[in-house]
Design an enzyme around this catalytic site. Structure first.
Site, PDB file in Angstrom:
ATOM      1  N   THR A  79     -50.904 -18.093  -3.003  1.00 42.34           N
ATOM      2  CA  THR A  79     -49.447 -18.113  -3.119  1.00 42.34           C
ATOM      3  C   THR A  79     -48.830 -19.276  -2.335  1.00 42.34           C
ATOM      4  O   THR A  79     -47.815 -19.823  -2.739  1.00 42.34           O
ATOM      5  CB  THR A  79     -48.884 -16.763  -2.600  1.00 42.34           C
ATOM      6  OG1 THR A  79     -49.499 -15.732  -3.357  1.00 42.34           O
ATOM      7  CG2 THR A  79     -47.394 -16.672  -2.740  1.00 42.34           C
TER       8      THR A  79
ATOM      9  N   LYS B 177     -56.554  -8.614   6.700  1.00 42.72           N
ATOM     10  CA  LYS B 177     -55.298  -8.345   5.998  1.00 42.72           C
ATOM     11  C   LYS B 177     -55.111  -6.833   5.981  1.00 42.72           C
ATOM     12  O   LYS B 177     -55.987  -6.102   5.532  1.00 42.72           O
ATOM     13  CB  LYS B 177     -55.354  -8.899   4.570  1.00 42.72           C
ATOM     14  CG  LYS B 177     -54.045  -8.722   3.821  1.00 42.72           C
ATOM     15  CD  LYS B 177     -53.980  -9.486   2.515  1.00 42.72           C
ATOM     16  CE  LYS B 177     -52.620  -9.241   1.885  1.00 42.72           C
ATOM     17  NZ  LYS B 177     -52.368 -10.022   0.690  1.00 42.72           N
TER      18      LYS B 177
ATOM     19  N   THR C  13     -53.963 -15.050   0.606  1.00 44.81           N
ATOM     20  CA  THR C  13     -54.099 -14.141   1.747  1.00 44.81           C
ATOM     21  C   THR C  13     -55.110 -13.020   1.497  1.00 44.81           C
ATOM     22  O   THR C  13     -55.694 -12.496   2.447  1.00 44.81           O
ATOM     23  CB  THR C  13     -52.747 -13.496   2.109  1.00 44.81           C
ATOM     24  OG1 THR C  13     -52.243 -12.826   0.948  1.00 44.81           O
ATOM     25  CG2 THR C  13     -51.757 -14.533   2.579  1.00 44.81           C
ATOM     26  N   ASP C  14     -55.319 -12.668   0.230  1.00 38.24           N
ATOM     27  CA  ASP C  14     -56.107 -11.448  -0.043  1.00 38.24           C
ATOM     28  C   ASP C  14     -57.507 -11.487   0.557  1.00 38.24           C
ATOM     29  O   ASP C  14     -57.996 -10.485   1.062  1.00 38.24           O
ATOM     30  CB  ASP C  14     -56.223 -11.212  -1.555  1.00 38.24           C
ATOM     31  CG  ASP C  14     -54.874 -10.926  -2.197  1.00 38.24           C
ATOM     32  OD1 ASP C  14     -53.897 -10.763  -1.458  1.00 38.24           O
ATOM     33  OD2 ASP C  14     -54.818 -10.879  -3.436  1.00 38.24           O
TER      34      ASP C  14
END
Ligand code: ASP
Length: 460
Positions: free
Chosen positions: A106, A261, A182-183
């Site tokens: 993202t 995360k 980020t995942d």
């Protein structure tokens, strides 16, 4: 004429025509499920023909079923152009040289109205156009290694990334920033912590939870914090730099092997587990929270061990797990299995024979805990003792994903299970610690004033 309904067909096209609504118009849509106001977006290639897509003022897109539409009115029209203006990045000999390696996610995204999805876009000129503050921090150059969402990162990409880092370090770079989805950022952070040993400069991974077309985007601030860290920080380790609290007050620097995360949508999603974060970062200021860290150096003596065995699995234990799951891994040639067990590192009795068959077949099996915090202790209960007797090796307080990455890395170097054990249980970068700090568990996990303040606003 058809152009003004770009991409729409079937019932959705008929609905737009009926109410004389153009794509890019600001529309008020009355439906059986309520009123909606927003911009009519071009239809995604993958959407069906029975919905129209509206961008709400919040930045979210909603699909509205045409058979729920009772009325539509056009209020305005403004065709959006999503090209980010490119400007040449200004350089100065006084500023540190930083390399941004892009992998996608993202952080490198803008909305693509062909598919209606967020897609990666990345260039130094675009970055400077979007975040001019970067030029006050460093001389930035960029390299787009991949343009993928992070679920598509894996061993091949880790190896490419490790080699790219080596090249930059040998070429004299002052710090490295890695833009990443980020995942799975914590998987890549762990992989780089093992593959890139003894780096002389900061290696800072950064991402964003919200894309830059949304008002609440964390992309720019995270990038500023990460770039500042790469340029100025004394910490020469692999780190993740993301929002600290839910507000934009400061970022946190998390160690690559202790980060995870923890929330699907909060901007403050990354937390240090089993420890406290390395430091807080604000614009122009880094406050250390941890006293032990590897220091920045002038030499270029980095050691790269870019190896990975792909036949390694991470198995999350659940009650009623059947032994055939483990048998099928052995039958399919898996060389290593990391188990995330319950409590102190447990599994149910019916899987024991399968565990024994696996270890006898030469599969390396390591135990971690689903609780994330705390150590595996396999000598407290009979269950743990039985499993150790069957060849399961406790992985101390390594996080399950970190142990999975480390086992892939270790088995990528050797098939000798004794050497694998030695690699696994010898800490490289704090993935195993002597203990977990008493002030680690609750600090930064909620219970701090700014989180309480924030929550009060919503839960009166
Ligand atoms: N799905 C995205 C990714 O991990 C989410 C993000 O970038 O935050 O690539």
């Amino acid at each position: 004429m058809a152009d003004i309904f770009k991409g729409y067909k079937g019932g959705a096209l008929a609905a737009l025509k009926k109410y004389k609504i153009r794509v890019w118009s600001e529309a008020h849509v009355s439906t059986s499920r309520g009123e909606f106001k927003g911009i009519i977006l071009p239809r995604s290639e993958n959407d069906d023909a029975n919905h129209i897509v509206l961008k709400l003022a919040t930045g979210y897109n909603v699909g509205i079923a045409i058979d729920s539409i009772e009325d539509m009115k056009e209020h305005g029209y403004k065709e959006a152009h999503y090209k980010i203006p490119e400007k040449e990045f200004p350089t100065s000999p006084d500023r540190p040289n930083i390399k941004l390696l892009g992998t996608g996610g993202t952080i490198a995204s803008r909305l693509d109205y062909r598919t209606g999805a967020v897609i990666p876009a990345f260039s130094p000129g675009e970055l400077y156009g979007a975040v001019p503050e970067l030029a006050d921090i460093c001389n930035l150059s960029t390299d787009k290694l991949f343009a993928v969402f992070s679920e598509n990162m894996g061993p091949k990409q880790y190896i490419t990334l490790a080699k790219a880092i080596e090249k930059e370090i040998k070429n004299g770079i002052d710090g490295i920033v890695i833009g990443h989805g980020t995942d799975t950022m914590h998987h890549t952070a762990a992989a780089l912590s093992f593959m890139v040993q003894n780096p002389p400069v900061p290696i800072v991974m950064v991402g964003s939870q919200r894309s830059s077309d949304r008002p609440s985007s964390d992309a720019a601030l995270n990038l500023i914090h990460a770039t500042y860290t790469a340029a100025e920080s004394e910490i020469a380790e692999v780190m993740v730099c993301m929002f600290g609290p839910t507000s934009d007050e400061y970022g946190l620097l998390h160690r690559g092997t202790r980060v995870r995360k923890m929330h699907s949508s909060y901007r403050s999603t990354f937390r240090t587990i089993g420890d406290i974060p390395l430091a807080m970062v604000e614009r122009g200021k880094i406050t250390h929270l941890h006293s032990t860290f590897a220091r920045r150096r002038n030499d270029r003596n980095v050691k790269i061990i870019a190896k990975f065995e792909e036949r390694v699995a991470l198995l999350y234990y659940y009650p009623n797990m059947h032994p055939d799951i483990i048998d099928s891994m052995v039958d399919n040639g898996y060389k290593g299995i990391v188990i995330a067990g319950t409590g102190l590192g447990h599994m149910n009795k019916p899987v024991y024979p399968a565990i024994e068959r696996a270890t006898k077949a030469g599969v390396a099996i390591y135990m971690t805990v689903q609780t994330l915090w705390g150590f595996v202790h396999m000598f407290v209960y009979e269950t743990g003792r039985d499993m150790v007797a069957k060849g399961v090796i406790p992985a101390e307080n390594m996080l399950p994903e970190v142990a999975y990455i480390k086992l892939g890395w270790a088995l990528g170097q050797t098939n000798d299970l004794e050497k694998v054990r030695e690699l696994m249980l010898t800490p490289v970068s704090h993935e195993i610690t002597d203990g977990e700090p008493y002030n680690g568990y609750l600090v930064y996990q909620g219970g701090i004033p700014e989180v309480e303040e924030f929550l009060k606003k919503f839960h009166k």
